[in-house]
Design a protein around this motif. Sequence first.
Motif, PDB file in Angstrom:
ATOM      1  N   PRO A   3      51.209  31.058  40.431  1.00  0.00           N
ATOM      2  CA  PRO A   3      50.225  31.805  41.208  1.00  0.00           C
ATOM      3  C   PRO A   3      50.209  33.297  40.895  1.00  0.00           C
ATOM      4  CG  PRO A   3      51.247  30.153  42.595  1.00  0.00           C
ATOM      5  CD  PRO A   3      51.998  30.128  41.298  1.00  0.00           C
ATOM      6  N   ALA A   4      51.383  33.917  40.783  1.00  0.00           N
ATOM      7  CA  ALA A   4      51.434  35.359  40.523  1.00  0.00           C
ATOM      8  C   ALA A   4      50.819  35.696  39.169  1.00  0.00           C
ATOM      9  CB  ALA A   4      52.871  35.856  40.591  1.00  0.00           C
ATOM     10  N   ALA A   5      51.135  34.914  38.148  1.00  0.00           N
ATOM     11  CA  ALA A   5      50.633  35.201  36.799  1.00  0.00           C
ATOM     12  C   ALA A   5      49.126  35.006  36.720  1.00  0.00           C
ATOM     13  CB  ALA A   5      51.341  34.309  35.783  1.00  0.00           C
ATOM     14  N   VAL A   6      48.616  33.952  37.316  1.00  0.00           N
ATOM     15  CA  VAL A   6      47.171  33.693  37.281  1.00  0.00           C
ATOM     16  C   VAL A   6      46.423  34.743  38.107  1.00  0.00           C
ATOM     17  CG1 VAL A   6      45.356  32.074  37.935  1.00  0.00           C
ATOM     18  CG2 VAL A   6      47.429  31.234  36.809  1.00  0.00           C
ATOM     19  N   CYS A   7      46.926  35.051  39.288  1.00  0.00           N
ATOM     20  CA  CYS A   7      46.284  36.079  40.120  1.00  0.00           C
ATOM     21  C   CYS A   7      46.248  37.424  39.393  1.00  0.00           C
ATOM     22  CB  CYS A   7      47.006  36.224  41.454  1.00  0.00           C
ATOM     23  SG  CYS A   7      46.799  34.812  42.577  1.00  0.00           S
ATOM     24  N   ALA A   8      47.300  37.744  38.646  1.00  0.00           N
ATOM     25  CA  ALA A   8      47.333  38.999  37.892  1.00  0.00           C
ATOM     26  C   ALA A   8      46.273  39.000  36.791  1.00  0.00           C
ATOM     27  CB  ALA A   8      48.717  39.221  37.302  1.00  0.00           C
ATOM     28  N   SER A   9      46.126  37.882  36.104  1.00  0.00           N
ATOM     29  CA  SER A   9      45.100  37.786  35.052  1.00  0.00           C
ATOM     30  C   SER A   9      43.705  37.958  35.642  1.00  0.00           C
ATOM     31  CB  SER A   9      45.206  36.439  34.333  1.00  0.00           C
ATOM     32  OG  SER A   9      46.379  36.364  33.551  1.00  0.00           O
ATOM     33  N   ILE A  10      43.474  37.321  36.789  1.00  0.00           N
ATOM     34  CA  ILE A  10      42.180  37.470  37.463  1.00  0.00           C
ATOM     35  C   ILE A  10      41.951  38.931  37.854  1.00  0.00           C
ATOM     36  CG2 ILE A  10      40.899  36.886  39.565  1.00  0.00           C
ATOM     37  CD1 ILE A  10      42.254  34.112  39.449  1.00  0.00           C
ATOM     38  N   ALA A  11      42.978  39.576  38.379  1.00  0.00           N
ATOM     39  CA  ALA A  11      42.850  40.972  38.814  1.00  0.00           C
ATOM     40  C   ALA A  11      42.506  41.885  37.642  1.00  0.00           C
ATOM     41  CB  ALA A  11      44.143  41.428  39.486  1.00  0.00           C
ATOM     42  N   ARG A  12      43.140  41.658  36.489  1.00  0.00           N
ATOM     43  CA  ARG A  12      42.855  42.496  35.324  1.00  0.00           C
ATOM     44  C   ARG A  12      41.398  42.335  34.871  1.00  0.00           C
ATOM     45  NH1 ARG A  12      48.414  41.420  33.887  1.00  0.00           N
ATOM     46  NH2 ARG A  12      47.833  39.455  32.886  1.00  0.00           N
ATOM     47  N   MET A  13      40.886  41.095  34.887  1.00  0.00           N
ATOM     48  CA  MET A  13      39.503  40.876  34.473  1.00  0.00           C
ATOM     49  C   MET A  13      38.521  41.504  35.458  1.00  0.00           C
ATOM     50  SD  MET A  13      39.123  37.164  32.661  1.00  0.00           S
ATOM     51  CE  MET A  13      39.908  36.196  33.937  1.00  0.00           C
ATOM     52  N   ILE A  14      38.787  41.367  36.740  1.00  0.00           N
ATOM     53  CA  ILE A  14      37.873  41.913  37.743  1.00  0.00           C
ATOM     54  C   ILE A  14      37.896  43.438  37.717  1.00  0.00           C
ATOM     55  CG2 ILE A  14      37.482  42.098  40.235  1.00  0.00           C
ATOM     56  CD1 ILE A  14      38.158  39.133  40.401  1.00  0.00           C
ATOM     57  N   ARG A  15      39.039  44.010  37.406  1.00  0.00           N
ATOM     58  CA  ARG A  15      39.113  45.466  37.260  1.00  0.00           C
ATOM     59  C   ARG A  15      38.165  45.938  36.151  1.00  0.00           C
ATOM     60  NH1 ARG A  15      44.987  46.974  37.137  1.00  0.00           N
ATOM     61  NH2 ARG A  15      44.902  46.258  34.976  1.00  0.00           N
ATOM     62  N   LYS A  16      38.059  45.162  35.074  1.00  0.00           N
ATOM     63  CA  LYS A  16      37.121  45.500  34.000  1.00  0.00           C
ATOM     64  C   LYS A  16      35.673  45.337  34.473  1.00  0.00           C
ATOM     65  CE  LYS A  16      40.223  43.831  30.348  1.00  0.00           C
ATOM     66  NZ  LYS A  16      40.379  42.827  29.267  1.00  0.00           N
ATOM     67  N   ILE A  17      35.413  44.243  35.191  1.00  0.00           N
ATOM     68  CA  ILE A  17      34.038  43.955  35.626  1.00  0.00           C
ATOM     69  C   ILE A  17      33.508  45.043  36.543  1.00  0.00           C
ATOM     70  CG2 ILE A  17      32.637  42.350  37.003  1.00  0.00           C
ATOM     71  CD1 ILE A  17      34.437  40.092  35.852  1.00  0.00           C
ATOM     72  N   VAL A  18      34.329  45.523  37.475  1.00  0.00           N
ATOM     73  CA  VAL A  18      33.840  46.532  38.422  1.00  0.00           C
ATOM     74  C   VAL A  18      33.649  47.887  37.749  1.00  0.00           C
ATOM     75  CG1 VAL A  18      34.840  45.353  40.415  1.00  0.00           C
ATOM     76  CG2 VAL A  18      36.170  47.105  39.237  1.00  0.00           C
ATOM     77  N   LYS A  19      34.219  48.077  36.558  1.00  0.00           N
ATOM     78  CA  LYS A  19      33.939  49.285  35.782  1.00  0.00           C
ATOM     79  C   LYS A  19      32.647  49.141  34.982  1.00  0.00           C
ATOM     80  CE  LYS A  19      38.741  50.814  35.149  1.00  0.00           C
ATOM     81  NZ  LYS A  19      39.827  51.053  34.150  1.00  0.00           N
ATOM     82  N   GLU A  20      32.281  47.910  34.678  1.00  0.00           N
ATOM     83  CA  GLU A  20      31.101  47.643  33.846  1.00  0.00           C
ATOM     84  C   GLU A  20      29.824  47.476  34.664  1.00  0.00           C
ATOM     85  OE1 GLU A  20      33.978  45.092  30.819  1.00  0.00           O
ATOM     86  OE2 GLU A  20      32.421  44.099  31.998  1.00  0.00           O
ATOM     87  N   VAL A  21      29.986  47.041  35.918  1.00  0.00           N
ATOM     88  CA  VAL A  21      28.842  46.760  36.780  1.00  0.00           C
ATOM     89  C   VAL A  21      29.049  47.485  38.116  1.00  0.00           C
ATOM     90  CG1 VAL A  21      27.466  44.969  37.900  1.00  0.00           C
ATOM     91  CG2 VAL A  21      28.574  44.485  35.710  1.00  0.00           C
ATOM     92  N   GLU A  22      28.025  48.188  38.591  1.00  0.00           N
ATOM     93  CA  GLU A  22      28.142  48.912  39.856  1.00  0.00           C
ATOM     94  C   GLU A  22      28.073  47.927  41.019  1.00  0.00           C
ATOM     95  OE1 GLU A  22      25.302  52.030  40.173  1.00  0.00           O
ATOM     96  OE2 GLU A  22      26.391  53.369  38.813  1.00  0.00           O
TER      97      GLU A  22
END
Length: 285
Positions: free
Chosen positions: A87-106
Motif C-alpha cells: 500500500p505505501a509503495a503504490v500510494c507513493a507512486s500515485i502521489a508522484r503522478m498526481i503531483r505532476k498532473i496538478v502542475k500541468e492542469v489548473e
Amino acid sequence: MPKDQPAPVADTDRVAREAAALAEAPVEDDQDKAGEAPAKPIVVEGRRVGIGVDVGGSGIKAAAVDLDTGELIGLRHRVPTPQPSTPAAVCASIARMIRKIVKEVELEDEAPVGVGFPAVVIDGVTKSAANVDAGWVDFDADGALERVLKRPVHMINDADAAGVAEMRFGIGQGERGTVFLITLGTGTGSALFFNGMLVPNLELGHMEIRGRDAERRSAAVARVRRGLSWKAWAADLDEHLLAIEKLFSPRLFIIGGVVPATLRNDAGIVGAAMAAAEMESARQG
C-alpha cells in the motif's frame, strides 16, 4: 506466512506517513512515459474535471479527465507498479503522478481523485488482493490516499471503473438489459450492468473453471506465461466467456485490455474519475 493465517491489517496512518515520505524522496527515473509537460498549465475554467488513476498488476496510469466528455486533459502518465506492490509503495507512486498532473492542469483543490484497483472495494476499503501485495486486504485505501493527496479520493474496482466509462461514453452507451465487460491484463476483471446500473465487485476472474481460478488461463499474461499461441489462448478465453454466458446471458460482451474496447486503455482512468466525482457529490449531499 502460513496460508491459514490472514495477512495483518495495515495501519492507515502509518501507511500514509510512509507513502508521503516515499513520494517526497528523490527518484532518478520513475520510468514515466508521459513525455514533456506543457510549458504552461492547461486552463480548465468552466469544465467539470477530475483525476483518474488505473492501478494494474504491472502498471499504474493516471490523467486529468473531462467528466462531461470522457476526454483526457493533458498528459497520460504511466509508471510500473512497484514490486512488491505494498500500500505505501503504490500510494507513493500515485502521489508522484498526481503531483505532476496538478502542475500541468489548473485543478481546484476539491477536484476528486478516482482510483481503479484490482480488488473488491467496499466503502473505500480493499477487501481482496489477488494480483497485488497481501497488505491491501482490509486496507482503508480512501483514508490513506486522502491523507497523502490532501484532496477527496474514492477507490473502485478497476473493471467496474472501465465498465462505467464504456457504458457512458463507449460501446455500451444506451444499451439496455444485461451488459458484461471483461478486462484482460495481469488478471481478468469483470463488470456487470443491468439497464445501465452497475452490479459492483463481481470479480468473475476468480470463478472456478477446471478446478482453478479462471484468470489463470484467460488473463492476457497467462498466454505469455504459458507460452501459448494466440489461437490456443483464445480457446481458453472462449471457455471462460461461455461459462459467464451460461450464468448471465448478456446481450452484449465488451472486451477490454489486449482486445481494446471503444475507449481502449483509457477506460479505467476515465471511469475512475467519473465514479469518484459521483461518489463525492453523493458524500457532499
